[in-house]
Motif scaffolding. Structure first.
Motif, PDB file in Angstrom:
ATOM      1  N   ALA A   1     -78.022   0.108  55.893  1.00 23.06           N
ATOM      2  CA  ALA A   1     -77.509   1.295  56.051  1.00 23.06           C
ATOM      3  C   ALA A   1     -78.500   2.191  56.723  1.00 23.06           C
ATOM      4  CB  ALA A   1     -77.217   1.737  55.532  1.00 23.06           C
ATOM      5  N   LEU A   2     -80.368   2.348  56.536  1.00 24.12           N
ATOM      6  CA  LEU A   2     -81.204   3.034  56.526  1.00 24.12           C
ATOM      7  C   LEU A   2     -81.112   2.928  57.600  1.00 24.12           C
ATOM      8  CD1 LEU A   2     -83.433   2.861  53.370  1.00 24.12           C
ATOM      9  CD2 LEU A   2     -81.494   4.614  54.327  1.00 24.12           C
ATOM     10  N   LEU A   3     -81.324   1.379  57.910  1.00 23.29           N
ATOM     11  CA  LEU A   3     -81.910   1.378  59.337  1.00 23.29           C
ATOM     12  C   LEU A   3     -80.863   1.766  60.416  1.00 23.29           C
ATOM     13  CD1 LEU A   3     -84.124  -0.304  61.173  1.00 23.29           C
ATOM     14  CD2 LEU A   3     -82.507  -2.440  61.697  1.00 23.29           C
ATOM     15  N   VAL A   4     -79.402   1.890  60.183  1.00 25.95           N
ATOM     16  CA  VAL A   4     -78.934   1.609  61.260  1.00 25.95           C
ATOM     17  C   VAL A   4     -78.995   3.703  61.188  1.00 25.95           C
ATOM     18  CG1 VAL A   4     -76.131   2.314  61.825  1.00 25.95           C
ATOM     19  CG2 VAL A   4     -76.970   0.134  61.094  1.00 25.95           C
TER      20      VAL A   4
ATOM     21  N   THR B   1     -82.056   9.369  65.468  1.00 27.65           N
ATOM     22  CA  THR B   1     -82.883   9.344  67.069  1.00 27.65           C
ATOM     23  C   THR B   1     -82.145   9.627  67.888  1.00 27.65           C
ATOM     24  OG1 THR B   1     -84.744   8.011  65.495  1.00 27.65           O
ATOM     25  CG2 THR B   1     -84.681   8.106  68.028  1.00 27.65           C
ATOM     26  N   MET B   2     -81.475   8.497  68.001  1.00 23.32           N
ATOM     27  CA  MET B   2     -80.458   8.619  69.118  1.00 23.32           C
ATOM     28  C   MET B   2     -79.907  10.143  69.894  1.00 23.32           C
ATOM     29  SD  MET B   2     -78.188   5.081  69.178  1.00 23.32           S
ATOM     30  CE  MET B   2     -77.174   5.429  69.867  1.00 23.32           C
TER      31      MET B   2
ATOM     32  N   ALA C   1     -84.773  15.991  61.632  1.00 23.12           N
ATOM     33  CA  ALA C   1     -85.538  15.730  60.372  1.00 23.12           C
ATOM     34  C   ALA C   1     -85.006  14.724  60.151  1.00 23.12           C
ATOM     35  CB  ALA C   1     -85.596  16.800  59.586  1.00 23.12           C
ATOM     36  N   LEU C   2     -83.732  14.567  60.236  1.00 26.18           N
ATOM     37  CA  LEU C   2     -82.789  13.193  59.242  1.00 26.18           C
ATOM     38  C   LEU C   2     -83.603  11.922  60.099  1.00 26.18           C
ATOM     39  CD1 LEU C   2     -80.376  11.952  58.091  1.00 26.18           C
ATOM     40  CD2 LEU C   2     -78.909  12.306  59.988  1.00 26.18           C
TER      41      LEU C   2
ATOM     42  N   GLY D   1     -86.724   7.220  58.099  1.00 25.83           N
ATOM     43  CA  GLY D   1     -87.146   6.260  57.968  1.00 25.83           C
ATOM     44  C   GLY D   1     -88.460   6.184  57.087  1.00 25.83           C
ATOM     45  N   ALA D   2     -89.298   7.358  57.031  1.00 26.19           N
ATOM     46  CA  ALA D   2     -89.465   7.193  55.889  1.00 26.19           C
ATOM     47  C   ALA D   2     -89.163   6.263  54.260  1.00 26.19           C
ATOM     48  CB  ALA D   2     -90.105   8.266  55.300  1.00 26.19           C
ATOM     49  N   ALA D   3     -87.580   6.426  54.501  1.00 26.48           N
ATOM     50  CA  ALA D   3     -86.671   5.918  53.070  1.00 26.48           C
ATOM     51  C   ALA D   3     -86.631   4.719  52.910  1.00 26.48           C
ATOM     52  CB  ALA D   3     -85.575   6.321  52.838  1.00 26.48           C
TER      53      ALA D   3
END
Length: 467
Positions: free
Chosen positions: A217-220, A226-227, A248-249, A254-256
């Motif tokens: 979920a975090l990857l998607v 980003t898109m 920002a999201l 990405g950091a999470a």
């Protein structure tokens, strides 16, 4: 079984479950056609981006999502697909994937807006990502001890789709409309579901561990945010506020994701396989290589139309050169891997790919645009056929005990690179005063990035023979 028995030309019959099954050829035909349908869909849609955007009132930055969102769905579903097949059965998940893909194709054809079409394409990508691992399991089960040869032949279906897809897409777009590109999947999908119900057996089930749902979920979320950010940068009229929020999201997600991957031992992207022992270089290579190969295939028809005003059919036909070049050199690379090692083939292939990108990026000095672009596409394909198998081998020999995980990461990183390339290029074309020149500059940037990656890849120790 003794060592002598293993070395004979005709090995004895294996244990129960290892003998090839009687209907394996028919099952292979069904599964292979499903893979061909998926491959055709991926490459044929690229020929219709400008038409889809015009008909649905969307600029190219958002029309590009028709390609990239399917790749996001595939990335999400690939790790889930294997887990679902082990849990519920490969036959069931294969048929469910084909059926969902077929339904979404029909809905894509009648989509009234770009938002609905993007949603349908996302589900199509999910269906394809579920179908692919299940299809591999079905083929392996049917062919028993001959599964290696069957799966090698199975993977050759993708280049065939790469050849036929742009031609089919251009032809349908010229004689019909972009709706027909999706409608073609419907009757074929129905036939495949019926044939699959009658012919496909269920492979044995295995116990499954937990799937990293939070990591996926975090990857998607990172990819989608980003898109959105890149797309809004390509559409200045949308305003800066939502662009900043999306950026920002993306950074926060990405950091999470990185923090989650470090804490979970069975994360969807294992931290131990990201860097060290040459893995960092190969992962970077796969991202840029995916950006070039997938991004080139998805945007070359668009580039040919906006810069040189080629017809949809002629623009789509340019990708035939890339596909034929890949098919010609891939078996050569496989035959030479053990003798030369992966590094000479990888570096030689990257040089050819960079050359193909440079030819594509610059205006033709002498030849007609069609001939010039076809030459660039063919040279890129020849290089792809050389360095593709070499890059696959390089990643796996670095960690031979984690071949499956490395293979999955390779697909994921290449898809992520492709998503980034398509998103950035379509945004650049949308925002530029000269769209064709902007796309040419983007190809030049990709060539420079790939050349830099080649310098890094030259540092990995070569390896010959078996591993």
């Amino acid at each position: 079984m003794t060592d002598a028995a293993r070395d004979t030309d005709r090995p004895p019959a294996g244990p129960v479950g290892e003998d090839p099954l009687p209907r394996r050829v028919a099952v292979f035909a069904v599964v292979g056609l499903a893979l061909l349908m998926f491959s055709l869909d991926q490459t044929s849609v690229a020929t219709a981006l400008t038409t889809i955007g015009g008909d649905l009132g969307a600029d190219l930055a958002w029309a590009g999502w028709v390609v990239t969102i399917a790749a996001v769905g595939q990335i999400l579903a690939l790790p889930l697909g294997g887990w679902l097949s082990d849990r519920f059965g490969g036959r069931r998940m294969f048929l469910a994937g084909v059926a969902a893909f077929t339904v979404m194709s029909g809905l894509s054809a009648v989509s009234p807006s770009i938002g609905v079409l993007i949603a349908c394409r996302f589900v199509q990508g999910l269906a394809g990502g579920v179908m692919l691992p299940a299809a591999n399991g079905v083929v392996a089960h049917q062919f028993g001890r001959d599964r290696d040869r069957a799966l090698a032949l199975f993977t050759s279906v993708f280049p065939i789709g790469a050849i036929l897809g742009p031609l089919v897409g251009g032809l349908v777009l010229t004689t019909w409309s972009w709706h027909g590109i999706f409608l073609l999947n419907v009757p074929l999908g129905i036939v495949l579901v019926v044939a699959g119900l009658a012919l496909v057996d269920d492979p044995p089930h295995r116990r499954t561990g937990r799937v990293d749902g939070a990591g996926i979920a975090l990857l998607v979320l990172t990819l989608l945010a980003t898109m959105v950010t890149v797309t809004r940068l390509g559409s200045p009229a949308d305003g800066p506020v939502w662009t900043v929020l999306a950026g920002a999201l993306a950074l926060g997600a990405g950091a999470a994701f990185v923090r989650h991957a470090r804490r979970r031992p069975d994360a969807v992207v294992p931290v131990r396989l990201l860097a060290g022992r040459g893995l960092g270089i190969m992962n970077t290579t796969n991202v840029v290589f995916g950006a070039v190969v997938i991004g080139f295939s998805a945007t070359l028809p668009l580039y040919a139309q906006v810069r040189y005003d080629l017809s949809a059919f002629a623009a789509g036909a340019l990708l035939t050169g890339r596909a034929v070049g890949t098919i010609v050199t891939s078996p050569v690379a496989v035959a030479l891997l053990r003798r030369l090692g992966f590094r000479p083939l990888l570096l030689g292939g990257l040089v050819a790919v960079v050359g193909g990108l440079v030819i594509t990026a610059v205006a033709p000095p002498v030849a007609e645009p069609t001939v010039w672009l076809l030459a660039g596409s063919t040279l890129l394909g020849l290089g792809t056929g050389l360095c593709g198998p070499a890059a696959n081998n390089a990643g796996m020999h670095l960690v031979p005990d984690d071949v499956a995980a490395v293979s999955g990461l390779r697909i994921m990183f290449r898809q992520m690179g492709g998503i980034a390339a398509v998103s950035v290029l379509t945004a650049a074309v949308t925002a530029a005063d000269d769209p064709g020149l902007a796309a040419g500059v983007a190809y030049g940037v990709l060539a420079a990035l790939l050349a830099a990656v080649g310098v890094l890849a030259a540092r990995i120790p070569n390896r010959r023979g078996r591993w």
